[in-house]
Design a protein around this motif. Structure first.
Motif, short mmCIF file in Angstrom:
data_model
loop_
_atom_site.label_atom_id
_atom_site.label_comp_id
_atom_site.label_asym_id
_atom_site.label_seq_id
_atom_site.Cartn_x
_atom_site.Cartn_y
_atom_site.Cartn_z
N TYR A 210 -2.27 -3.54 -7.32
CA TYR A 210 -2.08 -2.23 -7.93
C TYR A 210 -2.82 -1.15 -7.14
CZ TYR A 210 -2.19 1.65 -11.20
OH TYR A 210 -2.08 2.90 -11.77
N LEU A 211 -4.03 -1.45 -6.71
CA LEU A 211 -4.78 -0.49 -5.89
C LEU A 211 -4.01 -0.14 -4.62
CD1 LEU A 211 -8.37 -1.98 -6.26
CD2 LEU A 211 -7.53 0.15 -7.29
N LYS A 212 -3.42 -1.14 -4.00
CA LYS A 212 -2.63 -0.88 -2.79
C LYS A 212 -1.41 -0.03 -3.12
CE LYS A 212 -0.47 -2.75 1.28
NZ LYS A 212 -0.38 -3.84 2.24
N ARG A 213 -0.73 -0.34 -4.22
CA ARG A 213 0.45 0.43 -4.62
C ARG A 213 0.10 1.90 -4.86
NH1 ARG A 213 2.75 -0.91 -9.58
NH2 ARG A 213 1.48 -2.74 -9.99
N CYS A 214 -1.13 2.14 -5.27
CA CYS A 214 -1.58 3.51 -5.52
C CYS A 214 -1.99 4.23 -4.23
CB CYS A 214 -2.72 3.51 -6.52
SG CYS A 214 -2.20 3.11 -8.20
N GLY A 215 -1.91 3.54 -3.11
CA GLY A 215 -2.18 4.18 -1.82
C GLY A 215 -3.57 3.99 -1.27
N HIS A 216 -4.37 3.15 -1.90
CA HIS A 216 -5.74 2.92 -1.42
C HIS A 216 -5.74 1.98 -0.21
CE1 HIS A 216 -7.46 5.06 -4.79
NE2 HIS A 216 -6.59 4.43 -5.57
N LYS A 217 -6.60 2.28 0.74
CA LYS A 217 -6.63 1.50 1.99
C LYS A 217 -7.95 0.78 2.21
CE LYS A 217 -3.11 4.13 4.49
NZ LYS A 217 -2.57 4.79 3.30
N ARG B 186 -4.94 2.75 -16.94
CA ARG B 186 -5.56 3.87 -17.66
C ARG B 186 -5.89 4.97 -16.64
NH1 ARG B 186 -8.45 -0.54 -20.71
NH2 ARG B 186 -7.22 -0.89 -22.61
N ASP B 187 -7.12 5.45 -16.62
CA ASP B 187 -7.42 6.67 -15.86
C ASP B 187 -8.41 6.51 -14.70
OD1 ASP B 187 -5.80 8.01 -17.76
OD2 ASP B 187 -7.54 8.23 -19.09
N SER B 188 -8.91 5.30 -14.43
CA SER B 188 -9.98 5.18 -13.44
C SER B 188 -9.46 4.92 -12.01
CB SER B 188 -10.94 4.05 -13.84
OG SER B 188 -10.29 2.79 -13.84
N VAL B 189 -8.15 4.86 -11.85
CA VAL B 189 -7.56 4.65 -10.51
C VAL B 189 -6.65 5.83 -10.21
CG1 VAL B 189 -6.06 3.21 -9.09
CG2 VAL B 189 -7.69 2.14 -10.66
N ALA B 190 -6.94 6.52 -9.10
CA ALA B 190 -6.12 7.66 -8.67
C ALA B 190 -4.95 7.19 -7.83
CB ALA B 190 -6.98 8.65 -7.87
N LYS B 191 -3.88 7.93 -7.87
CA LYS B 191 -2.74 7.66 -7.00
C LYS B 191 -2.86 8.57 -5.78
CE LYS B 191 0.38 5.78 -10.42
NZ LYS B 191 1.71 5.81 -11.06
N LYS B 192 -3.01 7.95 -4.60
CA LYS B 192 -3.24 8.71 -3.37
C LYS B 192 -1.96 8.95 -2.57
CE LYS B 192 -7.15 7.78 -1.19
NZ LYS B 192 -8.12 8.81 -1.60
N LEU B 193 -0.85 8.48 -3.09
CA LEU B 193 0.42 8.60 -2.36
C LEU B 193 0.93 10.03 -2.38
CD1 LEU B 193 2.10 5.37 -3.76
CD2 LEU B 193 1.01 5.67 -1.55
#
Length: 201
Positions: free
Chosen positions: A37-44, A194-201
């Motif tokens: 999920y972290l990867k899908r949100c654009g985190h590297k 919820r709200d603690s992971v931002a989407k960086k895409l």
């Protein structure tokens, strides 16, 4: 365990190298769900926040984390591996002390459980880091407080009721069938966004 002469089922531990009946969460797969999920949100880039006491679950989650970041080709920043107290107050105090010498952070952190994640978030906020704007955090367990924390914690839900139900069912089968062979069952969880992971895409 060899000295137990009545039917039993071990819950919340796979008991590696021991022939016994057990029911446990699938740590490897649940960690993968979080990291994917972290990867899908654009985190590297990613760091790890774990517990500083021995626990079979903590060991399995750290192993699952290392395997998942390799599989998903994320940049594991090993300098940002923090082993802290697995209590909310302890995690907060330990993380606060560690942050004294830290100026920059990876994109995100995986925390070995929600208690650690929530303590770390409080410390990060006190040091001026915005969660999830500056750094995202994902937890593991989905404890009740995770839904009402600020920010509400994205985490992997552990199917506790299903684990308990299957443990009782397995125990009844063992009691009924004296020739029952040992079975180890792993239960997959599900992502709670919820709200603690931002989407960086």
């Amino acid at each position: 365990l060899d000295s137990i002469h009545i039917p039993y089922v071990v819950v919340d531990n796979v008991c590696p190298h021991i022939v016994c009946n057990s029911i446990c969460m699938n740590n490897d797969e649940n960690v993968y769900i979080a990291i994917e999920y972290l990867k899908r949100c654009g985190h590297k880039s990613i760091g790890y926040i774990g517990g500083n006491v021995y626990s079979e679950n903590f060991q399995n989650r750290k192993k699952g984390f290392i395997e998942s970041v390799k599989t998903l080709d994320l940049d594991y920043i090993k300098e940002h591996t923090y082993m802290i107290s697995p209590t909310m107050v302890g995690a907060y105090n330990d993380m606060l002390e560690l942050l004294e010498s830290i100026d920059s952070l990876p994109d995100c952190f995986f925390a070995a459980n929600d208690t650690i994640a929530l303590g770390a978030i409080k410390a990060l906020k006190e040091k001026g880091f915005k969660v999830p704007r500056d750094v995202s955090i994902i937890g593991f367990d989905d404890i009740p407080y995770s839904a009402v924390s600020s920010p509400a914690l994205t985490t992997v839900h552990v199917q506790r009721k299903q684990i308990g139900k299957l443990a009782v069912e397995q125990l009844l089968k063992i009691k009924k069938d004296k020739k029952h062979k040992a079975i180890k069952t792993l239960i997959t969880g599900n992502l709670i966004i919820r709200d603690s992971v931002a989407k960086k895409l």
